[in-house]
Structure formats: structure tokens, C-alpha cells
Design an enzyme around this catalytic site. Structure first.
Site, PDB file in Angstrom:
ATOM      1  CD  GLU A 226      -3.552  -2.369   7.029  1.00  0.00           C
ATOM      2  OE1 GLU A 226      -2.638  -3.145   7.343  1.00  0.00           O
ATOM      3  OE2 GLU A 226      -3.665  -1.212   7.485  1.00  0.00           O
ATOM      4  CD  GLU A 327      -5.641   0.109  10.445  1.00  0.00           C
ATOM      5  OE1 GLU A 327      -4.419   0.327  10.420  1.00  0.00           O
ATOM      6  OE2 GLU A 327      -6.132  -1.035  10.458  1.00  0.00           O
TER       7      GLU A 327
END
Ligand SMILES: *[C@@H]1O[C@H](CO)[C@@H](O)[C@H](O)[C@H]1NC(C)=O
Ligand SMILES: *[C@@H]1O[C@H](CO)[C@@H](O)[C@H](O)[C@H]1NC(C)=O
Length: 437
Positions: A226, A327
Site C-alpha cells: 500500500e 486484502e
């Protein structure tokens, strides 16, 4: 025989990369080499052309997240103070290295065990994604972080090997923080790339790959979790990915290299690392529906629709680079205590910041330890939402649930959801039919 290795000249057509790997797998099977090799010595690889990745993240273990293990942070009641303790960095700074080490060692020892890995394998999971911070390998400036994680990480790799689980190693924190989230180690500013941290980050990847790329259980290495593309220079992120790819390839031509989409959308990656110069690259996107108000306001039906809505773009992207949702969770609210950060409330019940709008009450959701405490209706709703997500994400290369377990926050607790009939068992079972077709 320690490894079986074919190099086949890449075929310069669209999807040449995948074709090459499929051919290689076919040749191996024909030669009978795969089954003939002793299991212990076989370097595993994951064949996306024949299998869906069905995985679970090992969150809140080697990188702390206050909402996953609030018990570790309850000792810091003063989170509103001048130097609040809100993440692993400040945890170590506040406690000092001796006490931080003592508490973290206890946590590493107990939070994730062989039994947890066994529960995941028994539930039909084929892959675990294990987040780890750069500080397990190298410290930066006057970092207060303590080390010692790698001994536990090594144990986890041995469990995975024994249980037949594939491991995706995930560099979850970069020096200075690549996103400002507590799960990068340091909440607040995004200082990665502000100073000369790129060299250090690549050095960490070098150490990580040299130590683990050839471990039998390790099938992939994610270069960085991320990075926040909107706040960073995308050109530099791409240069970093290229440098990281080259670094991993010095040690292994087989291990998959995973790149996160940096939250800029899958189409931004069209053509990137999708040439014969690159092999075994996987694109990772993360999908949550609880971090902005418009999604929190959706009905169950619209949450399902929003999940199904992702199928097309994931399926399209998957024809270029194998694309996984690395995720996601069963949550439809942000009510889990401290989900938005230690000491921060929920958007859902208007406690996020002073003057936040209110959607509904979080009663019965915060401070609940297990899905067994939810109503049967709520369990059914979460299951319906999860089933839609699994279907949508399997139009791509697969999915990795966040996370294996939580102290509270049942919608995020894979093992608890399995135990309470919310996670399909087997993972392909459907109570709600094909909701996305
Ligand atoms: C991003 O980085 C590249 C390469 O270093 C540089 O040429 C470019 O000017 C940077 N862009 C911005 C907006 O800073
Ligand atoms: C699904 O996608 C359609 C078309 O892009 C869009 O109009 C709609 O708002 C989306 N629905 C949800 C719930 O995200």
C-alpha cells in the site's frame, strides 16, 4: 535434486508470460518430475493458470496494529496527549527497548501459533500472506524499533512448509512510512521517498530475498504494501518496483514478485511489467467498503452489488498480470474499536471526529469478541457479503482475507468466522448462489 528449472524462451505475444509458465508446468508434469521429487526438497510454486489463490493474511503479528490486538495498547490511556502511543514505532519509543522487546517477544510467541496455521490449512486456505516491517532487517536513523521478529518468522515458514501452505512475504512498512497508516509501523506523515529511503528499502528487499526467496514454502514476495500513490511520485514507485523486481530475480527466477496497485486503479498498471522482460509478476489490489461514508451507507444488497461490480475490472486486469485482491474483510461498518487508529472513533456512529455525521449505532458491534455474539441475521448478512466477494475476486487470480484473527472485530477474524459458519466451508460452498452473475 534440489530444484527443477526450465528456461523457455519467452513468447512475444500478449499473455506470453502466462503461456510460458503454463508450458513449463505442463512439461514438468509430463516429465513426472513434480511428483518424483521428494516433498522436502521441492521448491513450491503457485500455478495461477490452474488454481485460485485462496489466502489469509497474518495481520497484527510481526507488525502491530492496535485494533487487532487492543490489549497491547490499553496500557497507554493517554492517547490524546502530546506524544501518543498509536503504533509499533511509538510503542517501542514509549516503553523503551527492554520493555518493548519483552512485550513484543511475548506477543510474537503467542499471537500466532502452529495451531492457527493448522486451522487455516484445515479450512482450505492455500496461502498465507505474512506482513513484516523493514525494521526486522535494518534500522533507519534513530528508530526505536526492536528486532527479533525473524526467529518467529522462520518458525512460521517451517509450519507453512509442513502444512502445505504457500507463503507470500509482504514488506508492510518502509522507512519513513509509505502511507502514514499505523500498519506501516508509523502513523502520521508519509516520509518514504522524502529522504533517501529508497536505497535502504531495496537493501531490505535484497536481504529478504537472499534469505527467503528459495525457501520451499515461499511462493511470492510483495515488494511493498500500500504505497499511497496519490501522495507519492508514481514514477518513483514504478522505478522502485523495477529495482525491487531485479533484486529479487538475483536470487530466484521463480518466486512471484507482487506489486500493490498503490490505490491508483488497476488500469494504471496496463502494460507495466507485462513484457517478456518480466516473469511471474502479480498485481495486488485491496478492497474495503468501510473507509468512507458513502460506502458505509450502503444496504446489504448494495454492498453485494459493489463487490460484484469489481468483477469486470479485476477479470480484465487478470488477463494482463495475474491480479489478486490481497486484502478484504467481512466488515460493512467501521465499528471495530480503533479500526481507524488508536483512540479514533468510527464514521458509522459519528465518533470519527467532532462533527462527523451519524449513520447508525455501533451497539452490538464494538466490543464484541466473536461472531457467536452476533445475531443469526447479522451472521447471515456477513456470510452473504463474503460469498459475493469470493465470487467477484475469483474472476481474478484469487483473494487473501484480512486477517487470520483479531482480539475483537469478528468481521475481520477469519478463524472465528470459520468456527461460526460465516466463512463458507468448504470455501467454495454457497448459500446465496452465484450473486455476481
Ligand atoms: C517524479 O519523479 C521523477 C523521477 O525522479 C521526476 O522526473 C518528476 O519530476 C517527479 N514528479 C513530480 C511531480 O515531482
Ligand atoms: C456498480 O457499478 C455501476 C456502473 O459502474 C454504478 O453505476 C453503481 O453505482 C455501482 N454500484 C455500487 C453499489 O457500487
Amino acid at each position: 535434486m534440489t530444484s527443477v528449472h526450465f528456461r523457455i524462451a519467452p513468447i512475444a505475444i500478449d499473455n506470453g508470460m502466462k503461456l510460458t509458465r503454463t508450458l513449463a508446468a505442463g512439461l514438468l508434469a509430463l516429465a513426472g518430475l513434480v511428483t518424483a521429487a521428494p516433498a522436502r526438497l521441492t521448491k513450491r510454486s503457485f500455478d495461477y493458470s490452474t488454481e485460485k489463490l485462496r489466502g489469509v493474511n497474518i495481520g497484527g503479528w510481526l507488525v502491530l496494529e492496535p485494533w487487532i490486538t487492543p490489549s497491547l495498547f490499553e496500557q497507554f490511556p493517554d492517547y490524546g496527549g502530546d506524544s501518543p502511543t498509536v503504533d509499533e514505532y511509538t510503542f517501542c519509543k514509549t516503553l523503551g527497548s527492554d520493555e518493548a522487546y519483552k512485550q513484543l517477544q511475548q506477543h510474537w510467541e503467542s499471537w500466532i501459533t502452529y495451531e492457527d496455521f493448522k486451522a487455516l490449512a484445515d479450512a482450505g486456505v492455500n496461502t498465507v500472506r505474512i506482513p513484516i516491517g523493514y525494521w526486522a532487517f535494518e534500522l533507519w536513523n534513530d528508530d526505536p524499533y526492536v528486532q527479533g521478529q525473524l526467529a518467529y518468522f522462520d518458525n512460521a515458514l517451517a509450519w507453512a512448509e509442513e502444512l502445505g501452505l504457500n507463503v507470500m512475504i509482504d514488506l508492510h512498512g518502509a522507512p519513513g512510512s509509505q502511507n502514514g497508516f499505523d500498519n506501516s509501523g508509523q502513523r502520521g506523515n508519509i516520509n518514504w521517498l522524502e529522504e533517501d529511503t529508497l536505497t535502504l528499502t531495496v537493501k531490505v528487499i535484497d536481504e529478504l530475498a537472499s534469505k527467503y526467496a528459495n525457501h520451499p514454502a515461499v511462493t511470492s514476495i510483495e515488494l511493498l504494501n500500500e504505497p499511497l500513490g496519490a501522495s507519492l511520485n508514481m514514477t518513483v514507485i514504478k522505478q522502485f518496483y523495477e529495482a525491487g523486481y531485479g533484486t529479487v530475480r538475483q536470487y530466484s527466477s521463480e518466486v512471484d514478485v507482487v506489486i500493490h496497485d498503490a490505490y491508483v486503479g488497476l488500469t494504471e498498471w496496463d502494460g507495466f511489467m507485462n513484457t517478456p522482460d518480466y516473469d511471474a509478476v502479480v498485481l495486488d489490489t485491496h478492497i474495503y467498503q468501510v473507509f468512507n461514508n458513502w460506502q458505509l451507507e450502503l444496504s446489504l444488497e448494495d454492498h453485494v452489488r459493489a463487490a460484484c461490480n469489481q468483477s469486470d475490472s479485476i477479470g480484465l486486469s487478470n488477463q494482463k498480470l495475474w491480479t489478486i485482491v490481497g486484502e478484504f474483510s467481512g466488515a460493512m461498518t467501521d465499528c471495530a474499536r480503533w479500526l481507524n487508529g488508536f483512540g479514533i472513533g468510527a464514521r458509522y456512529d459519528g465518533t470519527y471526529y467532532k462533527g462527523s455525521s451519524w449513520i447508525d449505532s455501533c451497539d452490538g458491534e464494538s466490543n464484541v469478541n466473536s461472531a457467536s455474539q452476533f445475531s443469526a441475521d447479522k451472521r447471515a448478512n456477513i456470510r452473504q457479503f463474503v460469498e459475493a466477494q469470493l465470487d467477484a475476486y475469483e474472476t481474478g487470480a484469487g483473494w487473501i482475507f484480512w486477517t487470520a484473527k483479531t482480539e475483537a472485530a469478528p468481521e475481520w477474524n477469519f478463524i472465528d468466522l470459520v468456527n461460526n459458519g460465516v466463512m463458507p466451508q468448504p470455501l467454495t460452498e454457497r448459500w446465496y448462489g452465484q450473486q455476481c452473475s
